[in-house]
Design a protein around this motif. Structure first.
Motif, PDB file in Angstrom:
ATOM      1  N   THR A  92       0.842  -1.195   0.000  1.00 24.55           N
ATOM      2  CA  THR A  92       0.000   0.000   0.000  1.00 24.55           C
ATOM      3  C   THR A  92       0.879   1.248   0.000  1.00 24.55           C
ATOM      4  OG1 THR A  92      -0.099   0.081   2.431  1.00 24.55           O
ATOM      5  CG2 THR A  92      -1.755  -1.243   1.294  1.00 24.55           C
ATOM      6  N   ASN A  93       0.447   2.263  -0.722  1.00 23.44           N
ATOM      7  CA  ASN A  93       1.205   3.510  -0.787  1.00 23.44           C
ATOM      8  C   ASN A  93       1.152   4.276   0.525  1.00 23.44           C
ATOM      9  OD1 ASN A  93       1.903   3.001  -3.444  1.00 23.44           O
ATOM     10  ND2 ASN A  93       0.212   4.194  -4.281  1.00 23.44           N
ATOM     11  N   ALA A  94       0.048   4.165   1.258  1.00 27.16           N
ATOM     12  CA  ALA A  94      -0.081   4.908   2.513  1.00 27.16           C
ATOM     13  C   ALA A  94       0.969   4.452   3.525  1.00 27.16           C
ATOM     14  CB  ALA A  94      -1.490   4.731   3.076  1.00 27.16           C
ATOM     15  N   PHE A  95       1.145   3.143   3.651  1.00 23.09           N
ATOM     16  CA  PHE A  95       2.127   2.624   4.606  1.00 23.09           C
ATOM     17  C   PHE A  95       3.539   3.003   4.192  1.00 23.09           C
ATOM     18  CE2 PHE A  95       5.017  -0.602   6.214  1.00 23.09           C
ATOM     19  CZ  PHE A  95       4.648  -0.691   7.540  1.00 23.09           C
ATOM     20  N   VAL A  96       3.874   2.815   2.910  1.00 18.89           N
ATOM     21  CA  VAL A  96       5.219   3.136   2.433  1.00 18.89           C
ATOM     22  C   VAL A  96       5.475   4.638   2.553  1.00 18.89           C
ATOM     23  CG1 VAL A  96       6.755   3.069   0.432  1.00 18.89           C
ATOM     24  CG2 VAL A  96       5.249   1.142   0.903  1.00 18.89           C
ATOM     25  N   ARG A  97       4.459   5.452   2.272  1.00 15.78           N
ATOM     26  CA  ARG A  97       4.640   6.902   2.386  1.00 15.78           C
ATOM     27  C   ARG A  97       4.923   7.308   3.826  1.00 15.78           C
ATOM     28  NH1 ARG A  97       6.267  10.922   2.721  1.00 15.78           N
ATOM     29  NH2 ARG A  97       5.683  12.955   1.889  1.00 15.78           N
ATOM     30  N   ALA A  98       4.230   6.702   4.779  1.00 21.31           N
ATOM     31  CA  ALA A  98       4.473   7.017   6.188  1.00 21.31           C
ATOM     32  C   ALA A  98       5.870   6.590   6.624  1.00 21.31           C
ATOM     33  CB  ALA A  98       3.414   6.340   7.058  1.00 21.31           C
ATOM     34  N   ALA A  99       6.364   5.483   6.076  1.00 21.55           N
ATOM     35  CA  ALA A  99       7.711   5.030   6.420  1.00 21.55           C
ATOM     36  C   ALA A  99       8.780   5.908   5.768  1.00 21.55           C
ATOM     37  CB  ALA A  99       7.891   3.571   6.009  1.00 21.55           C
ATOM     38  N   ILE A 100       8.565   6.284   4.514  1.00 17.50           N
ATOM     39  CA  ILE A 100       9.547   7.126   3.812  1.00 17.50           C
ATOM     40  C   ILE A 100       9.686   8.477   4.490  1.00 17.50           C
ATOM     41  CG2 ILE A 100       9.920   8.385   1.651  1.00 17.50           C
ATOM     42  CD1 ILE A 100       8.861   5.997   0.151  1.00 17.50           C
ATOM     43  N   TYR A 118      12.688  13.150  -2.055  1.00 13.53           N
ATOM     44  CA  TYR A 118      12.267  12.656  -3.367  1.00 13.53           C
ATOM     45  C   TYR A 118      10.751  12.701  -3.526  1.00 13.53           C
ATOM     46  CZ  TYR A 118      17.044  10.915  -3.829  1.00 13.53           C
ATOM     47  OH  TYR A 118      18.410  10.833  -3.916  1.00 13.53           O
ATOM     48  N   MET A 119      10.012  12.811  -2.434  1.00 14.18           N
ATOM     49  CA  MET A 119       8.563  12.849  -2.519  1.00 14.18           C
ATOM     50  C   MET A 119       8.055  14.152  -3.122  1.00 14.18           C
ATOM     51  SD  MET A 119       7.294   9.955  -1.409  1.00 14.18           S
ATOM     52  CE  MET A 119       8.629   9.302  -2.418  1.00 14.18           C
ATOM     53  N   SER A 120       8.908  15.160  -3.162  1.00  9.24           N
ATOM     54  CA  SER A 120       8.515  16.423  -3.777  1.00  9.24           C
ATOM     55  C   SER A 120       8.795  16.453  -5.274  1.00  9.24           C
ATOM     56  CB  SER A 120       9.250  17.581  -3.097  1.00  9.24           C
ATOM     57  OG  SER A 120      10.661  17.415  -3.204  1.00  9.24           O
ATOM     58  N   GLY A 121       9.318  15.357  -5.831  1.00 11.22           N
ATOM     59  CA  GLY A 121       9.580  15.278  -7.256  1.00 11.22           C
ATOM     60  C   GLY A 121       8.323  14.951  -8.049  1.00 11.22           C
ATOM     61  N   GLY A 122       8.532  14.630  -9.305  1.00  5.63           N
ATOM     62  CA  GLY A 122       7.406  14.298 -10.158  1.00  5.63           C
ATOM     63  C   GLY A 122       6.850  12.910  -9.879  1.00  5.63           C
ATOM     64  N   PRO A 123       5.794  12.525 -10.585  1.00  8.56           N
ATOM     65  CA  PRO A 123       5.196  11.194 -10.373  1.00  8.56           C
ATOM     66  C   PRO A 123       6.173  10.051 -10.629  1.00  8.56           C
ATOM     67  CG  PRO A 123       3.730  12.615 -11.641  1.00  8.56           C
ATOM     68  CD  PRO A 123       5.024  13.335 -11.540  1.00  8.56           C
ATOM     69  N   ASP A 124       7.037  10.208 -11.621  1.00 12.56           N
ATOM     70  CA  ASP A 124       8.002   9.148 -11.915  1.00 12.56           C
ATOM     71  C   ASP A 124       8.998   8.975 -10.775  1.00 12.56           C
ATOM     72  OD1 ASP A 124       6.765   8.775 -14.332  1.00 12.56           O
ATOM     73  OD2 ASP A 124       8.172  10.040 -15.451  1.00 12.56           O
ATOM     74  N   VAL A 125       9.450  10.092 -10.197  1.00  8.87           N
ATOM     75  CA  VAL A 125      10.398  10.024  -9.082  1.00  8.87           C
ATOM     76  C   VAL A 125       9.738   9.386  -7.862  1.00  8.87           C
ATOM     77  CG1 VAL A 125      11.871  11.375  -7.535  1.00  8.87           C
ATOM     78  CG2 VAL A 125      11.665  12.018  -9.947  1.00  8.87           C
ATOM     79  N   VAL A 126       8.505   9.766  -7.599  1.00  8.01           N
ATOM     80  CA  VAL A 126       7.785   9.188  -6.455  1.00  8.01           C
ATOM     81  C   VAL A 126       7.589   7.690  -6.644  1.00  8.01           C
ATOM     82  CG1 VAL A 126       5.606   9.199  -5.187  1.00  8.01           C
ATOM     83  CG2 VAL A 126       6.656  11.357  -5.902  1.00  8.01           C
ATOM     84  N   TRP A 127       7.203   7.303  -7.856  1.00  4.50           N
ATOM     85  CA  TRP A 127       6.994   5.874  -8.121  1.00  4.50           C
ATOM     86  C   TRP A 127       8.300   5.093  -7.980  1.00  4.50           C
ATOM     87  CZ3 TRP A 127       8.851   2.596 -11.963  1.00  4.50           C
ATOM     88  CH2 TRP A 127       8.238   1.352 -12.037  1.00  4.50           C
ATOM     89  N   GLU A 128       9.400   5.643  -8.481  1.00  5.21           N
ATOM     90  CA  GLU A 128      10.696   4.967  -8.345  1.00  5.21           C
ATOM     91  C   GLU A 128      11.112   4.861  -6.884  1.00  5.21           C
ATOM     92  OE1 GLU A 128      13.451   7.098 -10.721  1.00  5.21           O
ATOM     93  OE2 GLU A 128      12.601   6.434 -12.657  1.00  5.21           O
ATOM     94  N   THR A 129      10.811   5.874  -6.096  1.00  8.50           N
ATOM     95  CA  THR A 129      11.150   5.831  -4.667  1.00  8.50           C
ATOM     96  C   THR A 129      10.335   4.769  -3.952  1.00  8.50           C
ATOM     97  OG1 THR A 129      11.628   8.211  -4.756  1.00  8.50           O
ATOM     98  CG2 THR A 129      11.400   7.217  -2.591  1.00  8.50           C
ATOM     99  N   PHE A 130       9.047   4.699  -4.248  1.00  7.89           N
ATOM    100  CA  PHE A 130       8.206   3.648  -3.660  1.00  7.89           C
ATOM    101  C   PHE A 130       8.733   2.264  -4.036  1.00  7.89           C
ATOM    102  CE2 PHE A 130       3.925   6.013  -2.949  1.00  7.89           C
ATOM    103  CZ  PHE A 130       4.558   6.794  -1.993  1.00  7.89           C
ATOM    104  N   THR A 131       9.063   2.093  -5.318  1.00 11.12           N
ATOM    105  CA  THR A 131       9.561   0.798  -5.781  1.00 11.12           C
ATOM    106  C   THR A 131      10.886   0.448  -5.119  1.00 11.12           C
ATOM    107  OG1 THR A 131       8.479   1.164  -7.918  1.00 11.12           O
ATOM    108  CG2 THR A 131      10.165  -0.547  -7.815  1.00 11.12           C
ATOM    109  N   PHE A 132      11.779   1.421  -4.998  1.00  7.86           N
ATOM    110  CA  PHE A 132      13.069   1.191  -4.338  1.00  7.86           C
ATOM    111  C   PHE A 132      12.864   0.769  -2.884  1.00  7.86           C
ATOM    112  CE2 PHE A 132      16.359   3.000  -1.570  1.00  7.86           C
ATOM    113  CZ  PHE A 132      17.467   2.302  -2.016  1.00  7.86           C
ATOM    114  N   PHE A 133      11.956   1.418  -2.181  1.00  9.23           N
ATOM    115  CA  PHE A 133      11.713   1.079  -0.777  1.00  9.23           C
ATOM    116  C   PHE A 133      11.176  -0.348  -0.659  1.00  9.23           C
ATOM    117  CE2 PHE A 133       9.672   0.988   3.318  1.00  9.23           C
ATOM    118  CZ  PHE A 133      10.443   1.817   4.113  1.00  9.23           C
ATOM    119  N   ARG A 134      10.200  -0.686  -1.513  1.00  9.41           N
ATOM    120  CA  ARG A 134       9.624  -2.035  -1.446  1.00  9.41           C
ATOM    121  C   ARG A 134      10.648  -3.109  -1.798  1.00  9.41           C
ATOM    122  NH1 ARG A 134       4.996   0.673  -4.160  1.00  9.41           N
ATOM    123  NH2 ARG A 134       3.311   0.867  -2.636  1.00  9.41           N
TER     124      ARG A 134
END
Length: 349
Positions: free
Chosen positions: A86-94, A102-118
């Motif tokens: 879930t994005n909510a859980f990963v966002r709270a952890a990030i 990196y969360m202030s970047g574009g959608p591609d940067v945010v998606w890559e950050t979520f993927t990297f964390f997972r």
């Protein structure tokens, strides 16, 4: 046919041995260079102990949410992986790590950050009641932060889940208490007014009509008081559940090994061997492909068996190989008168 294929492959290899071995050697060198030049990886880990049968759980009759065929560690691992999806859980952890900018970047940067964390976080059950959370990156501080953030976010999620349910229940019964209290006051005042207007007779009993009305007022007051008492008891239970759930979560999930900032890079023999095998297999495949391609493209006749399989002609003779030094000999000429004799000699041989 098999013999012809083997001979063709051997001939293709020994005709250009250095070129045939070159892809294999290059693959080995590339594998060694990739491993040596790869950035160091730092591993940080923490362990959570799950005790479903705590004293508070037994006193409050709280049952485990895990089925009998799933261990507490496996149930917690499955729950963590589901939350990581879930994005909510990963966002709270990030939010608790160095990845937050990196969360202030574009959608591609945010998606890559979520993927990297997972992809970086790994969760493994160790036995029946122990869960290990690991993170491996090229930044030791980031590895530490990711593990701490995952553990803290999970425990907060467990607390908030039960907390929100208890708060909702408490708020619901608090909203009921006020109108129920008003109903009790209204029923009591109606009974008082009736008794003031119709006092107990000095002699004899009340008339049946007055007695019936008095019984109705008393029953209405009893019902109102019962509803108010039930709402107050449920509100008190919800308030106690807030304290109980927080204590129960803290007793159930205990961090036995706190994560630490790794001081040395990890060296995994398994990873080293796996990477080398990949490059060796690729180099070997290219060398075999080069040898096989050379044998397949070459259509020249190099062996007696080539004549039988390629030309479908009978083989009359084979020129023997001689390893003796060649000496100059006069070249004989064959005249027309010698042709019959030569043909007879060839047929005899």
């Amino acid at each position: 046919m098999v013999r012809l294929i083997i001979l063709r492959l051997l001939e293709s290899f020994f005709r250009r041995p250095l070129l045939s071995v070159a892809p294999f050697v290059i693959g080995v060198l590339l594998g060694a260079g990739y491993i040596l030049l790869s950035p160091p990886e730092f591993l940080s880990s923490g362990k959570i102990y799950i005790e479903k049968d705590s004293l508070l759980a037994s006193l409050t009759s709280s049952k485990s949410d895990a089925s009998w065929w799933v261990t507490p560690a496996q149930a917690t691992t499955n729950e963590l992986y589901e939350l990581l999806a879930t994005n909510a859980f990963v966002r709270a952890a990030i939010q608790q790590t160095k990845l937050e900018p990196y969360m202030s970047g574009g959608p591609d940067v945010v998606w890559e950050t979520f993927t990297f964390f997972r992809d970086t976080i790994s969760i493994n059950p160790l036995g029946d009641k122990l869960v290990e959370i690991r993170a491996t990156t090229d930044d030791p501080e980031l590895s530490y932060q990711m593990v701490v953030a995952t553990m803290d976010t999970y425990l907060k999620w467990k607390l908030n889940t039960d907390f929100q349910e208890s708060v909702a229940a408490q708020k619901f019964f608090e909203d009921l208490i006020a109108p129920y209290q008003a109903d009790v006051d209204q029923a009591r005042q109606a009974l008082i007014d009736f008794l003031s207007a119709n006092p107990e007779p000095v002699r004899g009993d009340r008339p049946p009509g007055e007695q019936f009305q008095l019984d109705q007022l008393r029953a209405a007051l009893a019902r109102a008081e019962e509803r108010l008492s039930t709402a107050q008891e449920n509100e008190e239970s919800a308030r106690l559940a807030l304290v109980k759930n927080e204590s129960l979560i803290r007793q159930t999930y205990q961090i036995v090994d706190q994560p630490e900032i790794p001081l040395r890079a990890e060296f995994s023999i398994t990873t080293f061997v796996k990477n080398m095998i990949i490059f060796v297999v690729i180099g070997l495949f290219l060398s075999v492909s080069l040898i096989g391609g050379g044998a397949l493209i070459d259509r020249s006749l190099r062996f007696p068996i080539d004549v039988r399989n390629s030309l479908n002609l009978p083989l009359l003779a084979v020129v023997p190989l001689s390893w003796e030094p060649l000496t100059p000999t006069p070249i004989a000429t064959i005249t027309e008168t010698d042709q019959p004799t030569l043909q007879a000699q060839v047929q005899v041989k």
